[in-house]
Design an enzyme around this catalytic site. Sequence first.
Site, PDB file in Angstrom:
ATOM      1  N   SER A   1      13.814 -14.086 -58.419  1.00  0.00           N
ATOM      2  CA  SER A   1      14.754 -15.189 -58.640  1.00  0.00           C
ATOM      3  C   SER A   1      14.526 -15.877 -59.982  1.00  0.00           C
ATOM      4  O   SER A   1      15.214 -16.828 -60.326  1.00  0.00           O
ATOM      5  CB  SER A   1      14.630 -16.216 -57.510  1.00  0.00           C
ATOM      6  OG  SER A   1      13.288 -16.642 -57.368  1.00  0.00           O
TER       7      SER A   1
ATOM      8  N   ASN B   1       6.886 -22.014 -50.107  1.00  0.00           N
ATOM      9  CA  ASN B   1       7.972 -22.465 -49.230  1.00  0.00           C
ATOM     10  C   ASN B   1       8.202 -23.975 -49.340  1.00  0.00           C
ATOM     11  O   ASN B   1       9.336 -24.432 -49.428  1.00  0.00           O
ATOM     12  CB  ASN B   1       7.689 -22.077 -47.776  1.00  0.00           C
ATOM     13  CG  ASN B   1       7.598 -20.573 -47.609  1.00  0.00           C
ATOM     14  OD1 ASN B   1       7.900 -19.831 -48.546  1.00  0.00           O
ATOM     15  ND2 ASN B   1       7.184 -20.115 -46.434  1.00  0.00           N
TER      16      ASN B   1
ATOM     17  N   HIS C   1      57.210 -36.205 -51.318  1.00  0.00           N
ATOM     18  CA  HIS C   1      57.822 -34.859 -51.349  1.00  0.00           C
ATOM     19  C   HIS C   1      58.188 -34.463 -52.786  1.00  0.00           C
ATOM     20  O   HIS C   1      59.097 -33.673 -52.997  1.00  0.00           O
ATOM     21  CB  HIS C   1      59.075 -34.783 -50.478  1.00  0.00           C
ATOM     22  CG  HIS C   1      58.900 -35.385 -49.118  1.00  0.00           C
ATOM     23  ND1 HIS C   1      58.478 -34.642 -48.031  1.00  0.00           N
ATOM     24  CD2 HIS C   1      59.038 -36.660 -48.670  1.00  0.00           C
ATOM     25  CE1 HIS C   1      58.401 -35.438 -46.962  1.00  0.00           C
ATOM     26  NE2 HIS C   1      58.721 -36.674 -47.337  1.00  0.00           N
TER      27      HIS C   1
ATOM     28  N   GLN D   1      16.512 -18.070 -50.788  1.00  0.00           N
ATOM     29  CA  GLN D   1      16.548 -17.903 -52.236  1.00  0.00           C
ATOM     30  C   GLN D   1      17.999 -17.886 -52.739  1.00  0.00           C
ATOM     31  O   GLN D   1      18.265 -18.193 -53.896  1.00  0.00           O
ATOM     32  CB  GLN D   1      15.829 -16.603 -52.610  1.00  0.00           C
ATOM     33  CG  GLN D   1      15.700 -16.362 -54.084  1.00  0.00           C
ATOM     34  CD  GLN D   1      14.656 -15.306 -54.379  1.00  0.00           C
ATOM     35  OE1 GLN D   1      13.472 -15.527 -54.191  1.00  0.00           O
ATOM     36  NE2 GLN D   1      15.089 -14.148 -54.825  1.00  0.00           N
TER      37      GLN D   1
ATOM     38  N   SER E   1      49.885 -21.558 -77.780  1.00  0.00           N
ATOM     39  CA  SER E   1      50.128 -20.177 -77.379  1.00  0.00           C
ATOM     40  C   SER E   1      50.148 -19.327 -78.640  1.00  0.00           C
ATOM     41  O   SER E   1      50.650 -19.754 -79.679  1.00  0.00           O
ATOM     42  CB  SER E   1      51.479 -20.084 -76.670  1.00  0.00           C
ATOM     43  OG  SER E   1      51.978 -18.770 -76.749  1.00  0.00           O
TER      44      SER E   1
ATOM     45  N   LYS F   1      20.266 -21.063 -54.451  1.00  0.00           N
ATOM     46  CA  LYS F   1      20.226 -21.656 -55.787  1.00  0.00           C
ATOM     47  C   LYS F   1      21.449 -21.406 -56.638  1.00  0.00           C
ATOM     48  O   LYS F   1      21.984 -22.333 -57.257  1.00  0.00           O
ATOM     49  CB  LYS F   1      18.970 -21.186 -56.518  1.00  0.00           C
ATOM     50  CG  LYS F   1      17.753 -21.874 -55.957  1.00  0.00           C
ATOM     51  CD  LYS F   1      16.463 -21.235 -56.380  1.00  0.00           C
ATOM     52  CE  LYS F   1      15.417 -21.470 -55.335  1.00  0.00           C
ATOM     53  NZ  LYS F   1      15.727 -20.844 -54.016  1.00  0.00           N
TER      54      LYS F   1
ATOM     55  N   LYS G   1      54.495 -24.323 -77.870  1.00  0.00           N
ATOM     56  CA  LYS G   1      53.738 -24.682 -76.666  1.00  0.00           C
ATOM     57  C   LYS G   1      52.461 -25.454 -76.928  1.00  0.00           C
ATOM     58  O   LYS G   1      51.747 -25.224 -77.885  1.00  0.00           O
ATOM     59  CB  LYS G   1      53.400 -23.410 -75.869  1.00  0.00           C
ATOM     60  CG  LYS G   1      54.649 -22.805 -75.278  1.00  0.00           C
ATOM     61  CD  LYS G   1      54.322 -21.864 -74.166  1.00  0.00           C
ATOM     62  CE  LYS G   1      53.943 -22.616 -72.913  1.00  0.00           C
ATOM     63  NZ  LYS G   1      53.571 -21.691 -71.857  1.00  0.00           N
TER      64      LYS G   1
ATOM     65  N   GLU H   1      44.412 -27.618 -65.966  1.00  0.00           N
ATOM     66  CA  GLU H   1      44.632 -26.347 -65.262  1.00  0.00           C
ATOM     67  C   GLU H   1      43.306 -25.702 -64.872  1.00  0.00           C
ATOM     68  O   GLU H   1      43.128 -25.201 -63.761  1.00  0.00           O
ATOM     69  CB  GLU H   1      45.407 -25.368 -66.149  1.00  0.00           C
ATOM     70  CG  GLU H   1      46.861 -25.727 -66.347  1.00  0.00           C
ATOM     71  CD  GLU H   1      47.523 -24.770 -67.329  1.00  0.00           C
ATOM     72  OE1 GLU H   1      48.065 -23.766 -66.882  1.00  0.00           O
ATOM     73  OE2 GLU H   1      47.473 -25.024 -68.549  1.00  0.00           O
TER      74      GLU H   1
HETATM   75  N1  ARG Z   1      11.803 -17.691 -54.841  1.00  0.00           N
HETATM   76  C1  ARG Z   1      11.678 -18.178 -53.491  1.00  0.00           C
HETATM   77  C2  ARG Z   1      12.933 -18.946 -53.096  1.00  0.00           C
HETATM   78  O1  ARG Z   1      13.687 -19.246 -53.935  1.00  0.00           O
HETATM   79  C3  ARG Z   1      10.486 -19.059 -53.397  1.00  0.00           C
HETATM   80  C4  ARG Z   1       9.853 -19.111 -52.061  1.00  0.00           C
HETATM   81  C5  ARG Z   1       9.347 -17.783 -51.676  1.00  0.00           C
HETATM   82  N2  ARG Z   1       8.498 -17.819 -50.563  1.00  0.00           N
HETATM   83  C6  ARG Z   1       8.081 -16.693 -49.962  1.00  0.00           C
HETATM   84  N3  ARG Z   1       7.305 -16.819 -48.996  1.00  0.00           N
HETATM   85  N4  ARG Z   1       8.514 -15.522 -50.388  1.00  0.00           N
HETATM   86  O2  ARG Z   1      13.170 -19.268 -51.945  1.00  0.00           O
END
Ligand code: ARG
Length: 472
Positions: free
Chosen positions: A37, A124, A170, A336, A291, A339, A297, A304
């Site tokens: 990640s 974690n 409307h 993960q 344009s 994100k 234009k 938009e």
């Molecule tokens: N890159 C992981 C995430 O975004 C971090 C936590 C990973 N924990 C693990 N036990 N693999 O969630």
Amino acid sequence: MSDSTKNSSTKAQQAEKPWNGRFTEPTDAFVEAFTASVTFDQRMYQQDIAGSVAHAKMLTHVGVLTQSECDQIIDGLGQIKQKIETGEFNWSIKLEDVHMNIEAALTDLIGITGKKLHTGRSRNDQVATDIRLYLRDEVDQVLSELKRLQNALINLAENEAETIMPGFTHLQTAQPVTFGHHMLAWFENLERDRSRFIDCRKRVNVMPLGAAALAGTTYPIDRNFTARELGFEGVCENSLDAVSDRDFAIELTANAALLMTHLSRFSEELVLWASAQFNFVELSDSFCTGSSIMPQKKNPDVPELVRGKTGRVNGHLISLLTLMKGQPLAYNKDNQEDKEPLFDTIDTIKGSLKVYADMMQHVSVNKEAMREAAIRGFSTATDLADYLVRAGVPFRDAHEVVGKAVRLGVESKRDLAELSLQELQQFSDQIKADVFSVLTLEGSVAARNHLGGTAPEQVRAAVKRARLKVAD
Ligand code: ARG
């Protein structure tokens, strides 16, 4: 390659990974990239470092680290931060994520003490902490951009408190309203958004750290100490919940989706209003494009695009809800995936708010065209009906009288105020010479003079209240 050389190269390759102890085979190269990640979570490097500094201070406070170890860690993390910011830091996919990249760099830099930083925590609780810190900072920026846009609308409302435009239902001309009143309607939408972000910030700003992998830790940690260091308003009460909860992310994205829905609706109006057919407003050249083929234009690209971007934020909300719906407690690697949608949501709303706040400071309002449209649309017809009701005509009969007067106006291409008294009187003898005062646009808006009404006097009072709301 003999088996023994293969084995030793394997070991060397694996040695970098903090979790490699129980592994005998290297990670498949594709899996390594697939599961990493770091390409996107490196954007949380500041929060990751701040979290580690606070954690090291706490471990020192409870006697798990010595002061000198703590100093080395904090100094090392400071150097790493600098390297990241000057672009000298080498992010490695082999080290999976932002957390392990920084931890490995720290160990490279300060040696064995670097390895002590992870005592009593897990990625974690670390990642959950980082996201919350990151979102807390971002919510603050969103709130300030929201206010900037709200202020632009308040200023427009104040300047255009008396400017009359057709109000629509409307998308048909209904009754005249003031442009200031219309701007303040959008202000109210944004004020609700702001209050939702402020509210959700409370649930973002709670600290998971200390939950470790899922069950807590055997070290004598002081979670309140760490929380104070990081400016968290509280700590997550349950370790399993701490590492697995992403409600705050879903909530924030839901708020973002609703905000984008508001901006999208507003955009639709601006696109219509900026067209030659409406011609109610002109957006500044710097917010439009031309344009390449049609020289006449001037396209309202910004509204938009904001309208279009609403789709991706709605999509992110569904992604996050779906991401969470099947997960058992506690942490799962699925998380993960929180994100990218979150980051894109933040980027999208910040960008949209910024461009909107700037754009709305440079809108010019075409009073004549709006007035003309309000007149053409028989927008004071209800006022004529109300006049008849005041004279004792039952509302249903009044409605019919006005309908006939409107038909005469349509047929003879005149506004109600342009019909003669005699012409009007053929539909009802209750119509007297004073009728013309209610048929004017000014009379119509001024008469709606109560809290929440469109009268210029009410708009000015609402502007004052609005300024107070965004003042803090
Ligand atoms: N890159 C992981 C995430 O975004 C971090 C936590 C990973 N924990 C693990 N036990 N693999 O969630």
